[in-house]
Motif scaffolding. Structure first.
Motif, PDB file in Angstrom:
ATOM      1  N   VAL A  86       0.846  -1.204   0.000  1.00 52.62           N
ATOM      2  CA  VAL A  86       0.000   0.000   0.000  1.00 52.62           C
ATOM      3  C   VAL A  86       0.880   1.253   0.000  1.00 52.62           C
ATOM      4  N   TYR A  87       1.943   1.238   0.808  1.00 51.90           N
ATOM      5  CA  TYR A  87       2.891   2.364   0.783  1.00 51.90           C
ATOM      6  C   TYR A  87       3.467   2.556  -0.614  1.00 51.90           C
ATOM      7  N   GLN A  88       3.736   1.442  -1.291  1.00 56.09           N
ATOM      8  CA  GLN A  88       4.365   1.499  -2.620  1.00 56.09           C
ATOM      9  C   GLN A  88       3.381   1.944  -3.702  1.00 56.09           C
ATOM     10  N   ASP A  89       2.099   1.641  -3.499  1.00 51.85           N
ATOM     11  CA  ASP A  89       1.093   1.936  -4.529  1.00 51.85           C
ATOM     12  C   ASP A  89      -0.227   2.315  -3.857  1.00 51.85           C
ATOM     13  N   LEU A  90      -0.507   3.619  -3.826  1.00 48.58           N
ATOM     14  CA  LEU A  90      -1.702   4.104  -3.123  1.00 48.58           C
ATOM     15  C   LEU A  90      -2.997   3.681  -3.826  1.00 48.58           C
ATOM     16  N   ALA A  91      -2.892   3.140  -5.039  1.00 47.13           N
ATOM     17  CA  ALA A  91      -4.076   2.596  -5.722  1.00 47.13           C
ATOM     18  C   ALA A  91      -4.607   1.373  -4.977  1.00 47.13           C
ATOM     19  N   ARG A  92      -3.808   0.839  -4.045  1.00 48.49           N
ATOM     20  CA  ARG A  92      -4.245  -0.326  -3.269  1.00 48.49           C
ATOM     21  C   ARG A  92      -5.016   0.065  -1.994  1.00 48.49           C
ATOM     22  N   VAL A  93      -5.126   1.373  -1.732  1.00 46.38           N
ATOM     23  CA  VAL A  93      -5.860   1.814  -0.530  1.00 46.38           C
ATOM     24  C   VAL A  93      -7.299   1.269  -0.498  1.00 46.38           C
ATOM     25  N   PRO A  94      -8.052   1.306  -1.613  1.00 46.07           N
ATOM     26  CA  PRO A  94      -9.421   0.750  -1.564  1.00 46.07           C
ATOM     27  C   PRO A  94      -9.456  -0.724  -1.148  1.00 46.07           C
ATOM     28  N   LEU A  95      -8.418  -1.506  -1.520  1.00 47.20           N
ATOM     29  CA  LEU A  95      -8.362  -2.916  -1.113  1.00 47.20           C
ATOM     30  C   LEU A  95      -8.147  -3.025   0.394  1.00 47.20           C
ATOM     31  N   TRP A  96      -7.365  -2.111   0.945  1.00 47.65           N
ATOM     32  CA  TRP A  96      -7.140  -2.038   2.395  1.00 47.65           C
ATOM     33  C   TRP A  96      -8.467  -1.742   3.109  1.00 47.65           C
ATOM     34  N   VAL A  97      -9.213  -0.811   2.540  1.00 46.58           N
ATOM     35  CA  VAL A  97     -10.524  -0.441   3.107  1.00 46.58           C
ATOM     36  C   VAL A  97     -11.459  -1.651   3.092  1.00 46.58           C
ATOM     37  N   GLU A  98     -11.530  -2.356   1.963  1.00 46.78           N
ATOM     38  CA  GLU A  98     -12.457  -3.489   1.840  1.00 46.78           C
ATOM     39  C   GLU A  98     -12.118  -4.614   2.823  1.00 46.78           C
ATOM     40  N   GLU A  99     -10.806  -4.917   2.958  1.00 41.40           N
ATOM     41  CA  GLU A  99     -10.433  -6.001   3.871  1.00 41.40           C
ATOM     42  C   GLU A  99     -10.709  -5.603   5.319  1.00 41.40           C
ATOM     43  N   THR A 100     -10.565  -4.317   5.634  1.00 44.69           N
ATOM     44  CA  THR A 100     -10.898  -3.863   6.995  1.00 44.69           C
ATOM     45  C   THR A 100     -12.402  -4.008   7.238  1.00 44.69           C
ATOM     46  N   LEU A 101     -13.203  -3.654   6.230  1.00 44.30           N
ATOM     47  CA  LEU A 101     -14.659  -3.799   6.347  1.00 44.30           C
ATOM     48  C   LEU A 101     -15.042  -5.264   6.569  1.00 44.30           C
ATOM     49  N   ARG A 102     -14.312  -6.162   5.947  1.00 44.81           N
ATOM     50  CA  ARG A 102     -14.600  -7.581   6.148  1.00 44.81           C
ATOM     51  C   ARG A 102     -14.088  -8.068   7.503  1.00 44.81           C
ATOM     52  N   PHE A 103     -12.819  -7.790   7.782  1.00 46.53           N
ATOM     53  CA  PHE A 103     -12.130  -8.394   8.914  1.00 46.53           C
ATOM     54  C   PHE A 103     -12.664  -7.889  10.258  1.00 46.53           C
ATOM     55  N   ASP A 104     -12.977  -6.602  10.328  1.00 39.27           N
ATOM     56  CA  ASP A 104     -13.407  -6.005  11.605  1.00 39.27           C
ATOM     57  C   ASP A 104     -14.352  -4.843  11.304  1.00 39.27           C
ATOM     58  N   THR A 105     -15.552  -5.178  10.888  1.00 45.87           N
ATOM     59  CA  THR A 105     -16.488  -4.150  10.412  1.00 45.87           C
ATOM     60  C   THR A 105     -16.996  -3.282  11.563  1.00 45.87           C
ATOM     61  N   SER A 106     -17.263  -2.008  11.254  1.00 48.38           N
ATOM     62  CA  SER A 106     -17.808  -1.082  12.273  1.00 48.38           C
ATOM     63  C   SER A 106     -19.173  -1.565  12.751  1.00 48.38           C
ATOM     64  N   SER A 107     -20.040  -1.907  11.805  1.00 46.83           N
ATOM     65  CA  SER A 107     -21.406  -2.348  12.146  1.00 46.83           C
ATOM     66  C   SER A 107     -21.396  -3.849  12.371  1.00 46.83           C
ATOM     67  N   GLN A 108     -21.413  -4.256  13.626  1.00 48.35           N
ATOM     68  CA  GLN A 108     -21.298  -5.671  13.968  1.00 48.35           C
ATOM     69  C   GLN A 108     -22.657  -6.353  14.106  1.00 48.35           C
ATOM     70  N   ILE A 109     -23.634  -5.613  14.620  1.00 45.78           N
ATOM     71  CA  ILE A 109     -24.906  -6.220  15.033  1.00 45.78           C
ATOM     72  C   ILE A 109     -26.059  -5.317  14.618  1.00 45.78           C
ATOM     73  N   LEU A 110     -27.032  -5.871  13.913  1.00 43.20           N
ATOM     74  CA  LEU A 110     -28.235  -5.106  13.539  1.00 43.20           C
ATOM     75  C   LEU A 110     -29.472  -5.901  13.916  1.00 43.20           C
ATOM     76  N   ALA A 111     -30.422  -5.216  14.526  1.00 40.34           N
ATOM     77  CA  ALA A 111     -31.637  -5.886  15.007  1.00 40.34           C
ATOM     78  C   ALA A 111     -32.741  -5.823  13.961  1.00 40.34           C
ATOM     79  N   ARG A 112     -33.572  -6.844  13.940  1.00 39.64           N
ATOM     80  CA  ARG A 112     -34.797  -6.882  13.156  1.00 39.64           C
ATOM     81  C   ARG A 112     -35.910  -7.406  14.065  1.00 39.64           C
ATOM     82  N   THR A 113     -37.162  -7.162  13.663  1.00 43.22           N
ATOM     83  CA  THR A 113     -38.304  -7.650  14.430  1.00 43.22           C
ATOM     84  C   THR A 113     -39.123  -8.590  13.556  1.00 43.22           C
TER      85      THR A 113
END
Length: 402
Positions: free
Chosen positions: A265-292
């Motif tokens: 990523v340091y070498q090629d900033l075009a890889r930043v979106p891939l970093w974002v996607e893997e973070t969203l998968r690996f440890d997503t902000s929204s962990q739990i959503l309720a439904r009724t």
């Protein structure tokens, strides 16, 4: 180990520190889990969570998407807008809001997002020149998303610090608090009053911001009411601000934990979106959503009665070895695609997904243009304690400036 020992308590601090071992046991031993004490069911496997998101008739949003008692109920749409509605009300409101909140508006916002990011980064890195740790959340990740929302809505620069403080107070929970505290209710009222005044001003004189675009949005003579506009603005504060702050800090934390993954990523900033996607998968902000449950639902030979709460766990789904190879490894560039559920799926797919991704891409790319490396002071990192989002309240880092 017996199944009865598998436990999910979204308010438990040990769970907040690391929910993933809990999720693994749920997926393996209790894919349909019941917590009698807190009164909910939970789905943890990827296939079940995805089906849950896409079944917006039997799994209703009308009482909101949070487990917190004060946030649940028929009043939820006042602060959660169409996220706490079912069709046709949901579709009507979402379609009208989409008239103002367009992909083009987000695209045109990018240069301004870059300017805001650079302003906060310059201030943070100025502090870092001493060699001391700086708080990445306080100085950068916690400021940028709310300022971007304020920019989008047309909140004047002079008011943004106060609006950001109210937004933070809406989300803050002290140790052991399982409901919405008085301080959060007061901050919510302050925000609503502020936005009411803003909408009233735009009614007199339109500008080129999102608030004005929402006032102008119209389909066959149908328009948004002031309350509907304010509800959407409030949703942006809750859903758009908090989750993006967490995404930025989670990316920094897991990048620090996996430095080999950041080399490219340091070498090629075009890889930043891939970093974002893997973070969203690996440890997503929204962990739990309720439904009724609306009607009744049968899963795993169990009938869940009408009115019961079902929690969907995208945080667990993203670590399901039935879907992802070596899911507990953080691998930037892995194939994720449509398997990601950080923004939901189906009718309620997050309207702000493209904004969140753009903000994260801009923020992390601008950071990496300016630094050669960084280290997180893990001993002094502080997690947020929330029943549904995951991330850091404080993340001290030391940076090596280019």
């Amino acid at each position: 180990m017996t199944i009865s020992e598998v436990r999910l308590d979204p308010y438990n601090y040990d769970f907040h520190e690391d929910p993933y071992p809990y999720y693994k046991r749920l997926r393996d031993e209790a894919p349909l889990y019941r917590n009698e004490e807190l009164g909910f069911w939970a789905l943890s496997r990827h296939a079940d969570v995805l089906k849950g998101f896409r079944n917006s008739t039997t799994l209703s949003n009308k009482f909101g998407v949070s487990l917190d008692p004060a946030s649940r109920g028929p009043h939820a749409s006042k602060t959660m807008s169409f996220l706490a509605m079912d069709d046709p009300a949901h579709l009507r409101l979402r379609t009208l809001v989409s008239k103002g909140f367009t992909p083009r508006r987000i695209r045109e916002l990018e240069p301004r997002v870059t300017e805001i990011a650079v302003t906060h980064l310059d201030a943070m890195l100025e502090q870092a020149t001493t060699g001391d740790a700086v708080d990445y959340v306080d100085e950068f990740a916690g400021k940028l998303p709310m300022d971007v929302i304020s920019e989008l809505m047309g909140v004047p620069d002079a008011d943004r610090v106060q609006v950001r403080a109210w937004a933070d107070a809406v989300m803050h929970r002290d140790d052991g608090v399982t409901d919405v505290p008085d301080s959060a209710i007061e901050a919510s009222l302050n925000l609503i009053v502020y936005y009411q005044e803003m909408v009233a001003e735009r009614r007199k004189k339109l500008t080129d911001d999102l608030t004005s675009a929402l006032l102008e949005a119209e389909i066959d003579g149908d328009r948004l009411t002031d309350d509907e506009i304010i509800g959407f603005m409030f949703l942006m504060v809750i859903a758009g601000n908090e989750t993006t702050t967490k995404l930025l800090a989670n990316a920094a934390f897991w990048g620090h934990r996996n430095p080999d993954q950041l080399t490219s990523v340091y070498q090629d900033l075009a890889r930043v979106p891939l970093w974002v996607e893997e973070t969203l998968r690996f440890d997503t902000s929204s962990q739990i959503l309720a439904r009724t449950v609306s009607g009744e639902l049968t899963l795993y030979d169990t009938t869940i009665p009408d009115g019961d709460v079902v929690l969907l766990l995208p945080g667990s789904a993203h670590r399901d070895e039935r879907v992802f190879e070596n899911p507990d490894d953080y691998v930037i560039g892995r194939e994720i695609g449509s398997k990601l559920m950080s923004f939901g799926s189906g009718a309620h797919f997050c309207l702000g997904a493209h904004l969140a991704r753009m903000e994260a891409r801009v923020a992390l790319a601008e950071l990496f243009k300016r630094i050669r490396g960084y280290e997180v002071d893990e001993a002094n990192a502080v997690r947020v304690h929330s029943s549904n989002v995951r991330g850091f309240a404080h993340l001290p880092i030391r940076v090596e400036i280019r």
